[in-house]
Design a protein around this motif. Structure first.
Motif, PDB file in Angstrom:
ATOM      1  N   HIS A 137       0.806  -1.224   0.000  1.00 36.93           N
ATOM      2  CA  HIS A 137       0.000   0.000   0.000  1.00 36.93           C
ATOM      3  C   HIS A 137       0.841   1.277   0.000  1.00 36.93           C
ATOM      4  CE1 HIS A 137      -4.088  -1.768   0.851  1.00 36.93           C
ATOM      5  NE2 HIS A 137      -3.290  -2.791   1.077  1.00 36.93           N
ATOM      6  N   ASN A 138       2.149   1.178   0.303  1.00 35.25           N
ATOM      7  CA  ASN A 138       2.945   2.412   0.385  1.00 35.25           C
ATOM      8  C   ASN A 138       4.292   2.337  -0.327  1.00 35.25           C
ATOM      9  OD1 ASN A 138       4.712   0.970   2.036  1.00 35.25           O
ATOM     10  ND2 ASN A 138       4.241   2.113   3.900  1.00 35.25           N
ATOM     11  N   GLU A 139       4.538   1.278  -1.102  1.00 35.22           N
ATOM     12  CA  GLU A 139       5.854   1.052  -1.693  1.00 35.22           C
ATOM     13  C   GLU A 139       6.322   2.196  -2.587  1.00 35.22           C
ATOM     14  OE1 GLU A 139       8.185  -2.388  -4.321  1.00 35.22           O
ATOM     15  OE2 GLU A 139       6.128  -2.707  -3.646  1.00 35.22           O
ATOM     16  N   GLU A 140       5.422   2.866  -3.280  1.00 32.68           N
ATOM     17  CA  GLU A 140       5.829   3.919  -4.218  1.00 32.68           C
ATOM     18  C   GLU A 140       5.578   5.329  -3.670  1.00 32.68           C
ATOM     19  OE1 GLU A 140       4.660   3.281  -8.266  1.00 32.68           O
ATOM     20  OE2 GLU A 140       5.678   1.337  -8.330  1.00 32.68           O
ATOM     21  N   PHE A 141       5.433   5.433  -2.340  1.00 30.32           N
ATOM     22  CA  PHE A 141       5.253   6.756  -1.741  1.00 30.32           C
ATOM     23  C   PHE A 141       6.429   7.683  -2.016  1.00 30.32           C
ATOM     24  CE2 PHE A 141       6.398   9.383   2.035  1.00 30.32           C
ATOM     25  CZ  PHE A 141       5.478  10.400   1.822  1.00 30.32           C
ATOM     26  N   VAL A 142       7.657   7.200  -1.841  1.00 29.41           N
ATOM     27  CA  VAL A 142       8.823   8.087  -1.918  1.00 29.41           C
ATOM     28  C   VAL A 142       8.919   8.790  -3.272  1.00 29.41           C
ATOM     29  CG1 VAL A 142      11.343   8.192  -1.882  1.00 29.41           C
ATOM     30  CG2 VAL A 142      10.123   6.917  -0.115  1.00 29.41           C
TER      31      VAL A 142
ATOM     32  N   GLY B 285       6.624  19.934  -7.505  1.00 29.90           N
ATOM     33  CA  GLY B 285       5.603  20.575  -8.328  1.00 29.90           C
ATOM     34  C   GLY B 285       5.178  21.949  -7.872  1.00 29.90           C
ATOM     35  N   GLY B 286       5.426  22.305  -6.605  1.00 33.09           N
ATOM     36  CA  GLY B 286       5.064  23.622  -6.109  1.00 33.09           C
ATOM     37  C   GLY B 286       3.599  23.790  -5.778  1.00 33.09           C
ATOM     38  N   ARG B 287       2.832  22.699  -5.771  1.00 32.34           N
ATOM     39  CA  ARG B 287       1.408  22.743  -5.454  1.00 32.34           C
ATOM     40  C   ARG B 287       1.210  22.423  -3.977  1.00 32.34           C
ATOM     41  NH1 ARG B 287      -2.951  21.720  -9.175  1.00 32.34           N
ATOM     42  NH2 ARG B 287      -4.885  20.998  -8.186  1.00 32.34           N
ATOM     43  N   LYS B 288       0.242  23.061  -3.336  1.00 31.37           N
ATOM     44  CA  LYS B 288      -0.066  22.740  -1.955  1.00 31.37           C
ATOM     45  C   LYS B 288      -0.697  21.356  -1.903  1.00 31.37           C
ATOM     46  CE  LYS B 288       1.058  26.846  -0.341  1.00 31.37           C
ATOM     47  NZ  LYS B 288       2.228  27.049   0.556  1.00 31.37           N
ATOM     48  N   PHE B 289      -0.221  20.486  -0.992  1.00 34.43           N
ATOM     49  CA  PHE B 289      -0.807  19.157  -0.885  1.00 34.43           C
ATOM     50  C   PHE B 289      -0.706  18.644   0.543  1.00 34.43           C
ATOM     51  CE2 PHE B 289       3.634  18.381  -1.840  1.00 34.43           C
ATOM     52  CZ  PHE B 289       3.975  17.184  -1.217  1.00 34.43           C
ATOM     53  N   VAL B 290      -1.483  17.583   0.802  1.00 31.82           N
ATOM     54  CA  VAL B 290      -1.566  16.979   2.127  1.00 31.82           C
ATOM     55  C   VAL B 290      -0.986  15.572   2.066  1.00 31.82           C
ATOM     56  CG1 VAL B 290      -3.155  16.156   3.920  1.00 31.82           C
ATOM     57  CG2 VAL B 290      -3.621  18.307   2.731  1.00 31.82           C
ATOM     58  N   VAL B 291      -0.200  15.212   3.066  1.00 28.23           N
ATOM     59  CA  VAL B 291       0.251  13.834   3.268  1.00 28.23           C
ATOM     60  C   VAL B 291      -0.436  13.333   4.524  1.00 28.23           C
ATOM     61  CG1 VAL B 291       2.213  12.313   3.740  1.00 28.23           C
ATOM     62  CG2 VAL B 291       2.490  14.274   2.191  1.00 28.23           C
ATOM     63  N   ALA B 292      -1.149  12.209   4.434  1.00 29.91           N
ATOM     64  CA  ALA B 292      -1.918  11.738   5.580  1.00 29.91           C
ATOM     65  C   ALA B 292      -2.002  10.222   5.594  1.00 29.91           C
ATOM     66  CB  ALA B 292      -3.329  12.334   5.558  1.00 29.91           C
ATOM     67  N   GLY B 293      -1.781   9.642   6.761  1.00 30.69           N
ATOM     68  CA  GLY B 293      -1.892   8.199   6.931  1.00 30.69           C
ATOM     69  C   GLY B 293      -1.578   7.830   8.357  1.00 30.69           C
ATOM     70  N   PRO B 294      -1.901   6.604   8.745  1.00 35.68           N
ATOM     71  CA  PRO B 294      -1.595   6.163  10.110  1.00 35.68           C
ATOM     72  C   PRO B 294      -0.086   6.144  10.367  1.00 35.68           C
ATOM     73  CG  PRO B 294      -3.169   4.690   9.055  1.00 35.68           C
ATOM     74  CD  PRO B 294      -2.619   5.582   7.987  1.00 35.68           C
ATOM     75  N   ALA B 295       0.295   6.173  11.635  1.00 31.50           N
ATOM     76  CA  ALA B 295       1.703   6.051  12.018  1.00 31.50           C
ATOM     77  C   ALA B 295       2.271   4.750  11.438  1.00 31.50           C
ATOM     78  CB  ALA B 295       1.815   6.050  13.539  1.00 31.50           C
ATOM     79  N   PRO B 296       3.577   4.804  11.033  1.00 30.04           N
ATOM     80  CA  PRO B 296       4.529   5.904  11.215  1.00 30.04           C
ATOM     81  C   PRO B 296       4.637   6.830  10.008  1.00 30.04           C
ATOM     82  CG  PRO B 296       5.696   3.911  10.587  1.00 30.04           C
ATOM     83  CD  PRO B 296       4.243   3.561  10.611  1.00 30.04           C
ATOM     84  N   MET B 297       3.545   7.507   9.650  1.00 32.58           N
ATOM     85  CA  MET B 297       3.546   8.387   8.481  1.00 32.58           C
ATOM     86  C   MET B 297       4.606   9.471   8.600  1.00 32.58           C
ATOM     87  SD  MET B 297       1.675   8.660   5.604  1.00 32.58           S
ATOM     88  CE  MET B 297       3.282   8.656   4.789  1.00 32.58           C
ATOM     89  N   ALA B 298       4.713  10.080   9.783  1.00 30.83           N
ATOM     90  CA  ALA B 298       5.698  11.148   9.968  1.00 30.83           C
ATOM     91  C   ALA B 298       7.114  10.620   9.809  1.00 30.83           C
ATOM     92  CB  ALA B 298       5.521  11.800  11.339  1.00 30.83           C
ATOM     93  N   ALA B 299       7.396   9.460  10.389  1.00 32.70           N
ATOM     94  CA  ALA B 299       8.742   8.891  10.300  1.00 32.70           C
ATOM     95  C   ALA B 299       9.080   8.480   8.872  1.00 32.70           C
ATOM     96  CB  ALA B 299       8.868   7.700  11.241  1.00 32.70           C
ATOM     97  N   ILE B 300       8.124   7.911   8.149  1.00 29.28           N
ATOM     98  CA  ILE B 300       8.354   7.516   6.757  1.00 29.28           C
ATOM     99  C   ILE B 300       8.670   8.742   5.905  1.00 29.28           C
ATOM    100  CG2 ILE B 300       7.222   6.597   4.692  1.00 29.28           C
ATOM    101  CD1 ILE B 300       5.675   4.691   6.572  1.00 29.28           C
ATOM    102  N   THR B 301       7.915   9.821   6.109  1.00 24.84           N
ATOM    103  CA  THR B 301       8.137  11.041   5.345  1.00 24.84           C
ATOM    104  C   THR B 301       9.477  11.682   5.708  1.00 24.84           C
ATOM    105  OG1 THR B 301       5.744  11.377   5.360  1.00 24.84           O
ATOM    106  CG2 THR B 301       7.099  13.236   4.668  1.00 24.84           C
ATOM    107  N   ALA B 302       9.778  11.712   6.994  1.00 26.37           N
ATOM    108  CA  ALA B 302      11.057  12.267   7.435  1.00 26.37           C
ATOM    109  C   ALA B 302      12.227  11.472   6.880  1.00 26.37           C
ATOM    110  CB  ALA B 302      11.108  12.286   8.965  1.00 26.37           C
ATOM    111  N   SER B 303      12.082  10.147   6.828  1.00 26.63           N
ATOM    112  CA  SER B 303      13.136   9.295   6.277  1.00 26.63           C
ATOM    113  C   SER B 303      13.357   9.585   4.796  1.00 26.63           C
ATOM    114  CB  SER B 303      12.775   7.820   6.475  1.00 26.63           C
ATOM    115  OG  SER B 303      13.720   6.973   5.865  1.00 26.63           O
ATOM    116  N   ALA B 304      12.267   9.784   4.054  1.00 26.41           N
ATOM    117  CA  ALA B 304      12.398  10.102   2.633  1.00 26.41           C
ATOM    118  C   ALA B 304      13.159  11.410   2.445  1.00 26.41           C
ATOM    119  CB  ALA B 304      11.014  10.198   1.992  1.00 26.41           C
ATOM    120  N   LEU B 305      12.837  12.410   3.249  1.00 26.00           N
ATOM    121  CA  LEU B 305      13.523  13.695   3.152  1.00 26.00           C
ATOM    122  C   LEU B 305      14.996  13.578   3.531  1.00 26.00           C
ATOM    123  CD1 LEU B 305      10.789  16.041   4.669  1.00 26.00           C
ATOM    124  CD2 LEU B 305      11.633  16.084   2.310  1.00 26.00           C
TER     125      LEU B 305
END
Length: 307
Positions: A97-102, A111-131
Motif C-alpha cells: 500500500h505504500n511502496e511507491e510513496f517516496v 511541483g510547487g502545489r499545496k498538498f496533504v500527506v496523511a496516513g496512520p503512524a509511522p507516516m511522519a517517520a516515513i516522510t522524514a526518512s524520505a527527506l
C-alpha cells in the motif's frame, strides 16, 4: 540533512476543518466525484494488476489513496502527473500500500502545489526518512527550478491519521474511521457533488465501517474471501484456502457490513492471483446485499462514464 526531517516531525499536525453541508446533485456545470482503481491486486506481483491504489477526483482536485507497486505507472496511464496531486493518503503502512510513496512524494514536492500527506503512524517517520535519505537529490532538483527544500516544505501539510478526522480538500469532504486489520488501519470516506465513495482499506469485520459508509454510493472494499474458479476462497497456502484468517474479510463479513451501511454498490478489489468466480462470489453476497457488485480491474472508473 537531518534538519528537514526534524522540522517535519515537529510540525506534524492534524488537518482540520468544519464539516461541510451536503452538496447538491451533480449538474452539467458541476464536476463529479470519481474513483479510478489504479491498482486492484495484492502483494504478489502481476503485470495486469498493480498493488493497491485508488485515485479520487473532483474537478481539479486529485487525492491518491495508497501507493503500492505499479501505482506510478497506472497514474501516468490515467494521465495524472504526480505534481497535480492535492493529497497523498494511506489506509495503512503495509508495503503493498505504500511502496511507491517516496518517488510520488518527491515529484509532488517538486511541483510547487499545496498538498496533504496523511496516513496512520509511522507516516511522519516515513516522510522524514524520505527527506533525510534523499536530501541531496531533492535539493539538487529543487535548485534547478530556483527553490530550496525549506521553500518546498511549506507546500505540504502532514498528519498521522487515527480515525475520526473530518476535513476538506478542494471541495471534497474527507472523513476517517479506524478499522480492524493486522496493523493500524483507517477507512476513508469522500463526499462531493452529491456523491460519496468509501475506501475500506484491508480489514476484517469492523463495526466502525458501516457507520462511516452509511448510505454511501460506492464502497470500495478488500475482496477478502472472494471465490476463485478453482474453489479457493482467499489467499492460497493454508488449510481451507486462508493464509491469514484475521487479516482480511470473509464474504459474509463484507455482505453484513454493506447491508448495515445501506450502501448502494460494492466494488471488490485487492485480488490475489487466480481467476475470480464472480457468479459464486456474488451469490454469497446476495444473502445480505441486493445492490450491484462490481469486480475491480486496473484503471476502472467508478462510476463508469456511461452510468
Amino acid at each position: 540533512m537531518f534538519a528537514a526531517a526534524a522540522m517535519l516531525l515537529a510540525s506534524c499536525a492534524t488537518v482540520s476543518a468544519q464539516p461541510q453541508p451536503a452538496s447538491p446533485a451533480p449538474t452539467a456545470e458541476q464536476p463529479e466525484l470519481i474513483a479510478t482503481i489504479l491498482g486492484s491486486g495484492s502483494p504478489e506481483y502481476r503485470a495486469e494488476r498493480a498493488n493497491a491504489s485508488v485515485l479520487i477526483r473532483y474537478g481539479d482536485t486529485r487525492i491518491l489513496v495508497d501507493m503500492g507497486n505499479g501505482a506510478q505507472a497506472r497514474l501516468h496511464q490515467a494521465q495524472v502527473p504526480e505534481e497535480s496531486l492535492d493529497g497523498l493518503f494511506f489506509t495503512h503502512q503495509h508495503l503493498d500500500h505504500n511502496e511507491e510513496f517516496v518517488p510520488i512524494f518527491i515529484h509532488a514536492l517538486l511541483g510547487g502545489r499545496k498538498f496533504v500527506v496523511a496516513g496512520p503512524a509511522p507516516m511522519a517517520a516515513i516522510t522524514a526518512s524520505a527527506l533525510a535519505n534523499y536530501d541531496e537529490d531533492i535539493r539538487y532538483r529543487l535548485g534547478r527550478i530556483g527553490k530550496t527544500l525549506e521553500d518546498a516544505e511549506k507546500d505540504y501539510t502532514l498528519t498521522e491519521l487515527t480515525g475520526g478526522e473530518d476535513f476538506t480538500i478542494g471541495g471534497i469532504r474527507v472523513r476517517t474511521a479506524h478499522v480492524n486489520h493486522s496493523i493500524y488501519t483507517v477507512a476513508l470516506r469522500f463526499d462531493a457533488g452529491g456523491r460519496s465513495i468509501v475506501i475500506s482499506g484491508d480489514l476484517v469485520y469492523s463495526e466502525t465501517l458501516p457507520v462511516l459508509a452509511r448510505d454511501a454510493d460506492y464502497l470500495i472494499i478488500d475482496s477478502g474471501g472472494v471465490i476463485k474458479k478453482d474453489g479457493r476462497t482467499g489467499p492460497p497456502g493454508a488449510p481451507g484456502g486462508l493464509r491469514n484468517a484475521r487479516a482480511h474479510v470473509t464474504l459474509d463479513e463484507t455482505g453484513r457490513m454493506a447491508k448495515e451501511a445501506n450502501v448502494k454498490a460494492l466494488v471488490l478489489t485487492h485480488f490475489v492471483p487466480g481467476e475470480n468466480d464472480e457468479a459464486a462470489t456474488t451469490a454469497v453476497l446476495r444473502r445480505y446485499f441486493p445492490g450491484p457488485v462490481l469486480f475491480a480491474h486496473d484503471l476502472m472508473e467508478v462510476p463508469a462514464r456511461d452510468e
